[in-house]
Design a protein around this motif. Sequence first.
Motif, short mmCIF file in Angstrom:
data_model
loop_
_atom_site.label_atom_id
_atom_site.label_comp_id
_atom_site.label_asym_id
_atom_site.label_seq_id
_atom_site.Cartn_x
_atom_site.Cartn_y
_atom_site.Cartn_z
N ARG A 291 2.67 0.54 -4.68
CA ARG A 291 3.45 1.09 -5.78
C ARG A 291 4.93 1.17 -5.40
N TRP A 292 5.20 1.63 -4.18
CA TRP A 292 6.60 1.72 -3.74
C TRP A 292 7.26 0.33 -3.73
N MET A 293 6.54 -0.66 -3.25
CA MET A 293 7.13 -2.00 -3.15
C MET A 293 7.35 -2.61 -4.53
N THR A 294 6.36 -2.45 -5.41
CA THR A 294 6.50 -2.99 -6.76
C THR A 294 7.67 -2.33 -7.48
N CYS A 295 7.73 -1.01 -7.39
CA CYS A 295 8.81 -0.29 -8.09
C CYS A 295 10.17 -0.62 -7.48
N ALA A 296 10.20 -0.81 -6.13
CA ALA A 296 11.47 -1.14 -5.48
C ALA A 296 11.97 -2.50 -5.97
N TRP B 45 0.72 12.52 1.72
CA TRP B 45 -0.74 12.59 1.85
C TRP B 45 -1.31 11.18 1.71
N SER B 46 -2.04 10.73 2.72
CA SER B 46 -2.48 9.33 2.70
C SER B 46 -3.35 9.02 1.48
N GLU B 47 -4.11 10.03 1.01
CA GLU B 47 -4.99 9.74 -0.14
C GLU B 47 -4.19 9.61 -1.44
N HIS B 48 -2.93 10.02 -1.47
CA HIS B 48 -2.12 9.88 -2.68
C HIS B 48 -1.06 8.79 -2.55
N PHE B 49 -0.70 8.47 -1.29
CA PHE B 49 0.39 7.53 -1.04
C PHE B 49 -0.02 6.09 -1.40
#
Lengths: 245, 641
Positions: B547-552, B539-543
């Motif tokens: 965050r994904w890049m920082t956590c990766a 869902w674009s409003e939650h994605f």
Amino acid sequence: MAQRLRVRYAKRGRLRFTSHRDISRAVERAVRRADIPVAFSAGFSPHPRISYAGAAPTGVASEAEYLEIAVTRPCRPQELRAALDASLPPGLDVLDVVEARAGSLADRLEGSLWEVRLPGADPAAAEGAVKEFMTAGEVAVERLTKKGMRNFDARGAVASLVSLTADQDDHVEGGPNQSCVILRMVVRHETPAVRPDDVLMGLRLVADFAPPSPPSVTRLAQGPLDASTGEPADPLEADRVGGDQ
Amino acid sequence: MSVESLFPRLEALLPKVQKPIQYVGGELNSTVKDWDEATVRWALMYPDAYEVGLPNQGVQILYEILNELPETLAERTYAVWPDLERLMRAEGVPQFTVDAHRPVRAFDVLGLSFSTELGYTNMLTALDLAGIPLSAADRGPDDPIVLAGGHAAFNPEPIADFVDAAVLGDGEQIAIAISEVIREWKAEGEPGGRDGVLLRLAETGGVYVPRFYDVEYLPDGRIKRVVPNRSGVPSRVFKHTVMDLDEWPYPKKPLVPLAETVHERFSVEIFRGCTRGCRFCQAGMITRPVRERSITTIGAMVDNGIRESGFSEVGLLSLSSADHSEIGEVAKGLADRYEGSNVSLSLPSTRVDAFNIDLANEFSRNGRRSGLTFAPEGGSERMRKVINKMVSEEDLIRTVTTAYSQGWRQVKLYFMCGLPTEEDVDVLGIADLARKVIQAGREATGSRDVRCTVSIGGFVPKPHTPFQWAAQADHETVDRRLRELRNTLRNDKQYGKAIGMRYHDGKPSIVEGLLSRGDRRVGKIIRAVWEDGGRFDGWSEHFSYDRWMTCAAKALDGEPVDVDWYTVREREEHEVLPWDHLDAGLDREWLWQDWQDAVNDVEVEDCRWTPCYDCGVCPTMGTEIQIGPTGRKLLPLTVVS
């Protein structure tokens, strides 16, 4: 169109969480499953001719919801009642069907009788708050609507309001040895509509009365307000006897 | 021992959440079986919101099949929205099924159907709310077996730490087989405990238990090998294929929700598999061979489905519905049968040719002719050769001319951006095509009242496809090409106003790419994202890309690999891919050859109508193409009303 049928149905238990749109989809599907010869509107995208009057809000149970179905060939009300009931999910239960004779059903729905159960609430505090509320000339409350926050009077539409203490045996929800206050109120259908939760907010405003757990609200009846009892009478009676005044 | 319903505790929370009806169950045709009379109990989860999960065919089919078994029961659970999640945590209400509101942890199996990798964080929410340890290694005898299925399960490595097992392919028969293994194991007193039953499942060769395989890495980060770490566990795990769809006419009792869902219709799968050979299409590769349902079974299922559900729309599903060998007869038969009844028919996934206009005309007989959808997928002739989408510009223009001249006013075209070997000119070709479509429409109708919408998705290379070796385009390139395309269309005075463009930015595709072709190390990223609050990534409003890049970056710290390594890096022929030990039947050499053909613009035909080109599936899996025509016709039904 050959005939119009007026249907009283209940929304009970967990199905009280259905919205008005949920119900209209469920009814349209049930009509199809039950092979009811519903009439369709003309035009570019035909839709079944089913109309709803005075639907209870999402989260509120009801023993007295009404809808009207137009059919293309005459149906026996009792057969339609059974077929529609069997095709709806349990909890949306068809209680009564009559053939529409005259007049508008919506016009007959002048007021509703509501029951509000408040598990764990203090009976004396409820009693006091009800008295405060009923003696007040006006109780301004606010509610968030689709158009934003609205201010309106919650007192004027309330024809009667009493506070009772529940019989422990008939109410298990609050658990044993827990008091349960029951509010019974007759509220006239006015604009803007006053709902039981507006009255509850009024009780909090006038007497700081706040129940400890979420209220469980049921509409017990809606119809023409009977002058002698002060409560709503059966709105389908006029169709049964064969005509409005 | 019976379990108590959580409903009274949940009910107190429902007045405080959005759309509470989605949590109460009670759908028409749902089933609640006696807990104590069943020995094998499944909780089936579609790891997205109820409105998306409820219509899912896979879950509905398994739910019905498992509940038909005498000693088995199945209930459903869906991802709860963050508003309810907060309340459940505050009040200590665990993840529940919507059927009988039983706690998910009390079941024997938690089966998750992953259509997309973007449901992984929702799985972790459900496990955590259920009180099931996130890591499979930490689970004990009271925890269910967490089992993954669905298309994403063809590479379950990124979730290998979280699932106990995964199954590949059609679920009908393997779900029954798994139930039987668990029933026997329980009847024998659960010998060997949790590992005991997992070992029995693994030994069948049809259930993958990640924990029974060790992954060894090379110093540069590539995988050295994946090997079983105990005896009895096969070195390869195979997919499952149901070979006679007429014997499995499910759903027979379609679930009819009270809440509004994304698909408000009764769907019949008219065939499984597709051999058109589109190289980007994972579904087309992993569901081979083509197996058709017969015209008579389709007719019976449609009739039954409408009566059981009361839906007014019927969808004929498959990967390329117009390719059914008797689709013309099916369309005409159904259109005849339901003419004037307010039941409408739809045929998603059609190809670009005039025959489809005839079909669409049949389906719109008593309705309106609004829009038709086609999927050329590539904007230039060369691009379409690369992806093996054998549609020429001439085909497309001829088809839309027919459509417009027969009264259709709107044509929607699907494309992808970021395809292998793609250059700017290939994407700008979409604008040329759209202009020619409008021009053809104006000529055919003599009117300016024709529209064309181009809808563009980002390409993500998927496992078990010829593009599994390809470098994914970086999101900057994708975004730049889409921007240029948009500007070109905007600045077109003659046709621009008649052309609409829908697209998304390229960032979510990078995360999807990471999860699609990831290995076990990616599991750490998923967990970190979830711990940081990641939910509902579809869902674009939650994605949150950031965050994904920082956590990766944190999770892969110290590893020789990073997000780019998983996504925009091209693989060489002999690199061990994380899913190489999972067998979809496709011959690896054939996939590589097809990848080479793609780069050289060489097309490959459909094996339904031309000789076998040795993709490997049929001999490996012991399957064969099953297509008609049967020559039978749909008989009109006696209509009651």
